[in-house]
Design a protein around this motif. Structure first.
Motif, PDB file in Angstrom:
ATOM      1  N   ARG A 208       0.819  -1.211   0.000  1.00 42.60           N
ATOM      2  CA  ARG A 208       0.000   0.000   0.000  1.00 42.60           C
ATOM      3  C   ARG A 208       0.852   1.262   0.000  1.00 42.60           C
ATOM      4  O   ARG A 208       0.559   2.214  -0.746  1.00 42.60           O
ATOM      5  N   ASP A 209       1.921   1.279   0.802  1.00 44.40           N
ATOM      6  CA  ASP A 209       2.679   2.512   1.008  1.00 44.40           C
ATOM      7  C   ASP A 209       3.872   2.681   0.066  1.00 44.40           C
ATOM      8  O   ASP A 209       4.329   3.812  -0.155  1.00 44.40           O
ATOM      9  N   VAL A 210       4.378   1.577  -0.484  1.00 44.92           N
ATOM     10  CA  VAL A 210       5.598   1.656  -1.296  1.00 44.92           C
ATOM     11  C   VAL A 210       5.353   1.242  -2.749  1.00 44.92           C
ATOM     12  O   VAL A 210       5.713   1.969  -3.682  1.00 44.92           O
ATOM     13  N   VAL A 211       4.762   0.077  -2.946  1.00 47.60           N
ATOM     14  CA  VAL A 211       4.621  -0.451  -4.308  1.00 47.60           C
ATOM     15  C   VAL A 211       3.502   0.250  -5.066  1.00 47.60           C
ATOM     16  O   VAL A 211       3.705   0.709  -6.204  1.00 47.60           O
ATOM     17  N   ALA A 212       2.319   0.351  -4.472  1.00 46.71           N
ATOM     18  CA  ALA A 212       1.178   0.959  -5.167  1.00 46.71           C
ATOM     19  C   ALA A 212       1.453   2.392  -5.630  1.00 46.71           C
ATOM     20  O   ALA A 212       1.100   2.756  -6.766  1.00 46.71           O
ATOM     21  N   PRO A 213       2.090   3.256  -4.817  1.00 43.91           N
ATOM     22  CA  PRO A 213       2.350   4.618  -5.287  1.00 43.91           C
ATOM     23  C   PRO A 213       3.297   4.686  -6.483  1.00 43.91           C
ATOM     24  O   PRO A 213       3.313   5.682  -7.208  1.00 43.91           O
ATOM     25  N   ASP A 214       4.082   3.631  -6.690  1.00 42.70           N
ATOM     26  CA  ASP A 214       5.015   3.626  -7.826  1.00 42.70           C
ATOM     27  C   ASP A 214       4.337   3.260  -9.135  1.00 42.70           C
ATOM     28  O   ASP A 214       4.830   3.606 -10.213  1.00 42.70           O
ATOM     29  N   GLU A 215       3.218   2.543  -9.086  1.00 42.49           N
ATOM     30  CA  GLU A 215       2.584   2.036 -10.306  1.00 42.49           C
ATOM     31  C   GLU A 215       2.163   3.143 -11.273  1.00 42.49           C
ATOM     32  O   GLU A 215       2.392   3.030 -12.489  1.00 42.49           O
ATOM     33  N   PRO A 216       1.583   4.263 -10.804  1.00 34.95           N
ATOM     34  CA  PRO A 216       1.214   5.319 -11.762  1.00 34.95           C
ATOM     35  C   PRO A 216       2.409   6.061 -12.363  1.00 34.95           C
ATOM     36  O   PRO A 216       2.228   6.845 -13.289  1.00 34.95           O
ATOM     37  N   ARG A 217       3.611   5.822 -11.844  1.00 33.73           N
ATOM     38  CA  ARG A 217       4.791   6.508 -12.382  1.00 33.73           C
ATOM     39  C   ARG A 217       5.204   5.954 -13.742  1.00 33.73           C
ATOM     40  O   ARG A 217       5.928   6.611 -14.478  1.00 33.73           O
ATOM     41  N   PHE A 218       4.747   4.740 -14.061  1.00 34.33           N
ATOM     42  CA  PHE A 218       5.139   4.178 -15.363  1.00 34.33           C
ATOM     43  C   PHE A 218       3.977   3.544 -16.116  1.00 34.33           C
ATOM     44  O   PHE A 218       4.134   3.162 -17.280  1.00 34.33           O
ATOM     45  N   THR A 219       2.803   3.425 -15.497  1.00 31.15           N
ATOM     46  CA  THR A 219       1.650   2.858 -16.192  1.00 31.15           C
ATOM     47  C   THR A 219       0.445   3.774 -16.084  1.00 31.15           C
ATOM     48  O   THR A 219       0.339   4.594 -15.171  1.00 31.15           O
ATOM     49  N   ASP A 220      -0.452   3.612 -17.043  1.00 32.58           N
ATOM     50  CA  ASP A 220      -1.765   4.249 -16.976  1.00 32.58           C
ATOM     51  C   ASP A 220      -2.680   3.265 -16.243  1.00 32.58           C
ATOM     52  O   ASP A 220      -3.204   2.319 -16.841  1.00 32.58           O
ATOM     53  N   ILE A 221      -2.813   3.464 -14.957  1.00 30.66           N
ATOM     54  CA  ILE A 221      -3.550   2.513 -14.126  1.00 30.66           C
ATOM     55  C   ILE A 221      -4.995   2.360 -14.601  1.00 30.66           C
ATOM     56  O   ILE A 221      -5.565   1.264 -14.569  1.00 30.66           O
ATOM     57  N   SER A 222      -5.599   3.433 -15.087  1.00 34.74           N
ATOM     58  CA  SER A 222      -7.024   3.393 -15.444  1.00 34.74           C
ATOM     59  C   SER A 222      -7.307   2.479 -16.630  1.00 34.74           C
ATOM     60  O   SER A 222      -8.441   2.024 -16.806  1.00 34.74           O
ATOM     61  N   THR A 223      -6.304   2.195 -17.461  1.00 35.28           N
ATOM     62  CA  THR A 223      -6.509   1.329 -18.621  1.00 35.28           C
ATOM     63  C   THR A 223      -5.751   0.009 -18.512  1.00 35.28           C
ATOM     64  O   THR A 223      -5.864  -0.841 -19.396  1.00 35.28           O
ATOM     65  N   SER A 224      -4.979  -0.163 -17.450  1.00 36.79           N
ATOM     66  CA  SER A 224      -4.318  -1.441 -17.202  1.00 36.79           C
ATOM     67  C   SER A 224      -5.320  -2.398 -16.545  1.00 36.79           C
ATOM     68  O   SER A 224      -6.367  -1.976 -16.069  1.00 36.79           O
ATOM     69  N   ALA A 225      -4.990  -3.672 -16.543  1.00 34.42           N
ATOM     70  CA  ALA A 225      -5.922  -4.664 -15.996  1.00 34.42           C
ATOM     71  C   ALA A 225      -5.149  -5.815 -15.362  1.00 34.42           C
ATOM     72  O   ALA A 225      -3.959  -6.011 -15.639  1.00 34.42           O
ATOM     73  N   VAL A 226      -5.854  -6.579 -14.534  1.00 33.40           N
ATOM     74  CA  VAL A 226      -5.232  -7.703 -13.823  1.00 33.40           C
ATOM     75  C   VAL A 226      -6.166  -8.915 -13.876  1.00 33.40           C
ATOM     76  O   VAL A 226      -7.368  -8.798 -13.620  1.00 33.40           O
ATOM     77  N   PHE A 227      -5.594 -10.065 -14.205  1.00 39.17           N
ATOM     78  CA  PHE A 227      -6.297 -11.348 -14.190  1.00 39.17           C
ATOM     79  C   PHE A 227      -5.676 -12.192 -13.087  1.00 39.17           C
ATOM     80  O   PHE A 227      -4.441 -12.252 -12.961  1.00 39.17           O
ATOM     81  N   VAL A 228      -6.487 -12.867 -12.297  1.00 38.88           N
ATOM     82  CA  VAL A 228      -5.987 -13.762 -11.261  1.00 38.88           C
ATOM     83  C   VAL A 228      -6.491 -15.170 -11.554  1.00 38.88           C
ATOM     84  O   VAL A 228      -7.705 -15.371 -11.741  1.00 38.88           O
ATOM     85  N   GLY A 229      -5.569 -16.106 -11.626  1.00 38.22           N
ATOM     86  CA  GLY A 229      -5.993 -17.463 -11.968  1.00 38.22           C
ATOM     87  C   GLY A 229      -5.163 -18.548 -11.304  1.00 38.22           C
ATOM     88  O   GLY A 229      -4.051 -18.315 -10.828  1.00 38.22           O
ATOM     89  N   GLU A 230      -5.742 -19.744 -11.277  1.00 41.17           N
ATOM     90  CA  GLU A 230      -5.048 -20.935 -10.805  1.00 41.17           C
ATOM     91  C   GLU A 230      -4.177 -21.456 -11.938  1.00 41.17           C
ATOM     92  O   GLU A 230      -4.656 -21.702 -13.057  1.00 41.17           O
ATOM     93  N   ARG A 231      -2.904 -21.638 -11.662  1.00 37.13           N
ATOM     94  CA  ARG A 231      -1.929 -22.015 -12.684  1.00 37.13           C
ATOM     95  C   ARG A 231      -1.927 -23.537 -12.879  1.00 37.13           C
ATOM     96  O   ARG A 231      -1.711 -24.290 -11.919  1.00 37.13           O
ATOM     97  N   ILE A 232      -2.145 -23.988 -14.128  1.00 38.78           N
ATOM     98  CA  ILE A 232      -2.174 -25.419 -14.434  1.00 38.78           C
ATOM     99  C   ILE A 232      -1.186 -25.665 -15.563  1.00 38.78           C
ATOM    100  O   ILE A 232      -1.400 -25.240 -16.705  1.00 38.78           O
ATOM    101  N   ASP A 233      -0.090 -26.331 -15.252  1.00 39.59           N
ATOM    102  CA  ASP A 233       0.961 -26.608 -16.240  1.00 39.59           C
ATOM    103  C   ASP A 233       0.553 -27.810 -17.081  1.00 39.59           C
ATOM    104  O   ASP A 233       0.350 -28.911 -16.556  1.00 39.59           O
ATOM    105  N   LEU A 234       0.464 -27.621 -18.387  1.00 39.94           N
ATOM    106  CA  LEU A 234       0.034 -28.680 -19.298  1.00 39.94           C
ATOM    107  C   LEU A 234       1.153 -29.170 -20.193  1.00 39.94           C
ATOM    108  O   LEU A 234       0.910 -29.889 -21.163  1.00 39.94           O
ATOM    109  N   THR A 235       2.373 -28.786 -19.887  1.00 39.08           N
ATOM    110  CA  THR A 235       3.506 -29.213 -20.718  1.00 39.08           C
ATOM    111  C   THR A 235       3.662 -30.718 -20.685  1.00 39.08           C
ATOM    112  O   THR A 235       3.617 -31.317 -19.620  1.00 39.08           O
TER     113      THR A 235
END
Length: 235
Positions: A208-235
């Protein structure tokens, strides 16, 4: 085996298809009709987990599944994407589950951190789809993202016990034209030891105090997105 290129495919299910059924049906097809192509090193399906974006200000992605593929050469991925095998053997059996052709983001992956995975872990991946700040040149965006920001993200108390893999893939050019285009400037894949580890990291004061404030310094947060998923290796 060396990896020179990563192609990430972003999937939208048919709207009438429940998410759980989409994931189950997709995995059945992956096992019945696996991707086999020269130069393919690894193949992972990320099954969407419910919930919003864990990153402050960034929206949850509009995607219902994510496929990650790693290749020995960029040309191996490009050859697969334009092949009859892609259209007839891979996409055609799966297309009935999809609302549209997969979107894709590709580039040279940068493995920044990796911890040995144990059987006790249940990996969950936050796949970050960043849009660069318009005020930055692409190389400036990449440098901040993969160097300064990655160091901050891994620097929190206990972070390196919770994160088992961090890989950033800048995307300087569009993926092959057979895929739906996106405006994302890369893909970040942060794999945690468990869903609880992910929740603890993004709930921490350090994030909250260190990482999040850095994100708008290099990305457009309003148009960026995040997907969260369970990782299943099919190799």
């Amino acid at each position: 085996m060396p990896v020179a290129y990563k192609l990430t495919l972003l999937l939208k299910r048919q709207p009438e298809l429940p998410l759980e059924e989409f994931s189950r049906s997709w995995l059945e097809l992956e096992r019945a009709k696996p991707l086999i192509s020269p130069g393919l090193v690894q193949y992972v399906f990320n099954r969407a987990l419910p919930g919003g974006s864990p990153i402050a200000g960034a929206a949850a992605s509009p995607y219902d599944g994510v496929v990650e593929t790693w290749w020995t050469r960029k040309n191996d991925a490009a050859d697969w994407a334009v092949s009859r095998g892609f259209e007839e053997s891979w996409l055609a059996p799966r297309f009935g589950l999809l609302a549209e052709r997969p979107a894709a983001v590709g580039g040279a992956p940068q493995l920044i951190w990796e911890l040995e995975q144990t059987e006790a872990m249940t990996p969950v991946t936050a796949i970050v789809l960043p849009v660069a700040r318009r005020s930055l040149r692409f190389d400036e965006f990449v440098e901040h993202w993969t160097s300064s920001h990655a160091a901050l993200a891994l620097g929190g108390p206990g972070t390196k016990d919770r994160v088992i893999r961090l890989e950033d893939t800048p995307a300087p050019i569009a993926a092959p034209s057979r895929f739906t285009r996106t405006r994302y400037d890369g893909v970040g894949a942060v794999t945690f030891a468990s869903a609880e580890a992910l929740a603890a990291e993004f709930a921490s004061e350090y994030y909250r105090d260190v990482v999040a404030p850095d994100e708008p310094r290099f990305t457009d947060i309003s148009t960026s997105a995040v997907f969260v998923g369970e990782r299943i290796d099919l190799t």
